[in-house]
Design a protein around this motif. Structure first.
Motif, short mmCIF file in Angstrom:
data_model
loop_
_atom_site.label_atom_id
_atom_site.label_comp_id
_atom_site.label_asym_id
_atom_site.label_seq_id
_atom_site.Cartn_x
_atom_site.Cartn_y
_atom_site.Cartn_z
N ARG A 191 -0.42 4.40 -5.78
CA ARG A 191 0.93 3.94 -6.14
C ARG A 191 1.00 2.97 -7.28
N GLU A 192 1.92 2.79 -7.83
CA GLU A 192 1.98 2.03 -9.06
C GLU A 192 2.02 0.45 -8.54
N ARG A 193 1.28 -0.46 -9.30
CA ARG A 193 1.14 -1.72 -8.93
C ARG A 193 2.64 -2.48 -9.22
N THR A 194 2.92 -3.35 -8.49
CA THR A 194 4.19 -4.02 -8.32
C THR A 194 3.92 -5.53 -8.59
N SER A 195 2.86 -6.12 -8.70
CA SER A 195 2.99 -7.45 -8.97
C SER A 195 1.69 -7.60 -9.66
N ALA A 196 1.42 -8.69 -10.49
CA ALA A 196 0.33 -9.10 -11.27
C ALA A 196 -1.03 -9.15 -10.46
N GLU A 197 -1.00 -9.62 -9.19
CA GLU A 197 -2.18 -9.83 -8.42
C GLU A 197 -2.61 -8.55 -7.71
N ASP A 198 -1.67 -7.41 -7.72
CA ASP A 198 -2.09 -6.01 -7.09
C ASP A 198 -3.19 -5.72 -7.89
N VAL A 199 -4.15 -5.11 -7.17
CA VAL A 199 -5.27 -4.25 -7.78
C VAL A 199 -4.79 -2.79 -7.55
N ALA A 200 -4.40 -2.50 -6.22
CA ALA A 200 -4.06 -1.15 -6.18
C ALA A 200 -3.45 -0.87 -4.71
N GLU A 201 -2.55 0.10 -4.50
CA GLU A 201 -2.30 0.34 -3.24
C GLU A 201 -2.39 1.96 -3.29
N ILE A 202 -3.40 2.09 -2.44
CA ILE A 202 -3.99 3.77 -2.51
C ILE A 202 -3.64 4.49 -0.86
N VAL A 203 -3.00 5.57 -1.09
CA VAL A 203 -2.60 6.22 0.24
C VAL A 203 -3.32 7.44 0.33
N ALA A 204 -4.09 7.52 1.36
CA ALA A 204 -4.97 8.63 1.61
C ALA A 204 -4.67 9.51 2.73
N LEU A 205 -4.60 10.84 2.69
CA LEU A 205 -4.20 11.91 3.89
C LEU A 205 -5.94 11.98 4.56
N VAL A 206 -6.04 11.41 5.63
CA VAL A 206 -7.51 11.48 6.31
C VAL A 206 -7.69 12.31 7.22
N ASP A 207 -8.74 13.25 7.29
CA ASP A 207 -8.63 14.27 8.72
C ASP A 207 -9.09 13.25 9.60
N ARG A 208 -8.56 13.46 10.95
CA ARG A 208 -8.69 12.58 12.21
C ARG A 208 -10.23 12.50 12.47
N ASN A 209 -10.91 13.72 12.23
CA ASN A 209 -12.44 13.39 12.43
C ASN A 209 -13.14 12.64 11.45
N ALA A 210 -12.69 12.24 10.43
CA ALA A 210 -13.22 11.46 9.35
C ALA A 210 -12.86 9.88 9.46
N GLN A 211 -11.73 9.65 10.51
CA GLN A 211 -11.00 8.40 10.29
C GLN A 211 -12.00 7.55 10.57
N ALA A 212 -12.96 7.31 11.24
CA ALA A 212 -13.74 6.22 11.61
C ALA A 212 -14.66 5.86 10.26
N ASP A 213 -15.03 7.00 9.50
CA ASP A 213 -16.05 6.78 8.40
C ASP A 213 -15.11 6.29 7.31
N PHE A 214 -13.74 6.62 7.16
CA PHE A 214 -12.89 6.21 6.43
C PHE A 214 -12.66 4.49 6.50
N GLU A 215 -12.49 4.18 7.67
CA GLU A 215 -12.27 2.62 8.22
C GLU A 215 -13.34 1.98 7.73
N ARG A 216 -14.55 2.41 8.07
CA ARG A 216 -15.73 1.68 7.55
C ARG A 216 -15.90 1.70 6.24
N ALA A 217 -15.76 2.50 5.35
CA ALA A 217 -15.60 2.59 3.98
C ALA A 217 -14.85 1.51 3.46
N VAL A 218 -13.50 1.22 4.01
CA VAL A 218 -12.66 0.26 3.63
C VAL A 218 -13.44 -1.20 3.82
N GLU A 219 -14.02 -1.36 5.30
CA GLU A 219 -14.57 -2.61 5.41
C GLU A 219 -15.94 -3.11 4.66
#
Length: 246
Positions: A191-219
């Motif tokens: 998504r487009e940045r809305t303020s100067a401090e924003d890095v990014a707002e990333i929206v992902a469609l994630v397979d449920r069987n990959a959900q744990a891997d996705f969460e660990r990647a963000v961590e």
């Protein structure tokens, strides 16, 4: 549930047989379903349509959809959708749009949406751009000990230069974040940045069987960027960004 003459608040479209979420809906009304063949629509009764648009009801709308999306495919309706005649919904709208709705549900089957919000730590990113840009350092130094009136032009140029530098840095960081998350996502939107401090707002469609891997990647990303970028992970959510207007 069969169609009634009562106004119905509409949350979203699901496949027939999808469990009703065990949460209260808009105005604390119970959520139920209207069925039409192999499609169903999540609804709750409406007492006063004029009182729908409250922050509490917006949260209830999202809570119902997110609860469903955690385990099943759902096409979310826009907040505030009310149908005065449930028979029209069941006997006309769902049958008429049957193939389109089924195709969209198939597209998101087995997946859910996550939103990753990344925001700079202000002091940290400012220190970076000053270190990396001698002109910004010079302009900043020239304003020290002066009034706003005395250094007005320099302050304007400084603000513009800092904003541009942070914008370029955010583009690079957003690209790096998306590269890390893309392999774990079925689809991804920045998504487009809305303020100067924003890095990014990333929206992902994630397979449920990959959900744990996705969460660990963000961590992992958050740990690597500690003190520089703050992360917030939202989800599982209804797939608002991947189904188009319903």
């Amino acid at each position: 549930m069969t169609a009634t003459d009562t106004d119905q608040y509409v949350y979203g479209i699901v496949r027939t047989g999808t469990p009703t979420p065990p949460v209260a809906g808009v105005d604390d009304e119970p959520v139920d379903v209207l069925t039409a063949g192999d499609l169903a629509v999540l609804v709750s009764p409406v007492v006063d349509a004029g009182e729908i648009g409250t922050p509490e009801n917006l949260l209830a709308h999202s809570r119902v959809l997110d609860q469903v999306a955690a385990g099943d495919a759902v096409l979310p309706m826009a907040f505030g959708t009310v149908v005065p005649d449930a028979d029209v919904l069941v006997e006309d709208i769902l049958p008429r749009l049957h193939d389109d709705y089924l195709e969209r549900l198939h597209r998101i089957e087995g997946a859910t949406q996550f939103t990753v919000r990344a925001r700079y730590v202000e002091d940290a990113v400012l220190a970076e751009v000053i270190w990396e840009n001698p002109n910004i350092a010079r302009l900043r130094e020239s304003t020290v000990g002066t009034t706003e009136e005395e250094s007005y032009n320099e302050r304007i140029e400084l603000g513009r230069s800092v904003s541009d530098a942070i914008g370029r840095k955010a583009e690079e960081d957003a690209r790096a974040l998306s590269e890390r998350l893309t392999p774990l996502s079925r689809d991804l939107v920045i998504r487009e940045r809305t303020s100067a401090e924003d890095v990014a707002e990333i929206v992902a469609l994630v397979d449920r069987n990959a959900q744990a891997d996705f969460e660990r990647a963000v961590e992992s990303l958050a740990a690597e960027s500690a003190g520089r970028i703050i992360f917030r992970l939202l989800g599982p959510q209804a797939p608002y960004d991947f189904v188009g207007e319903v």
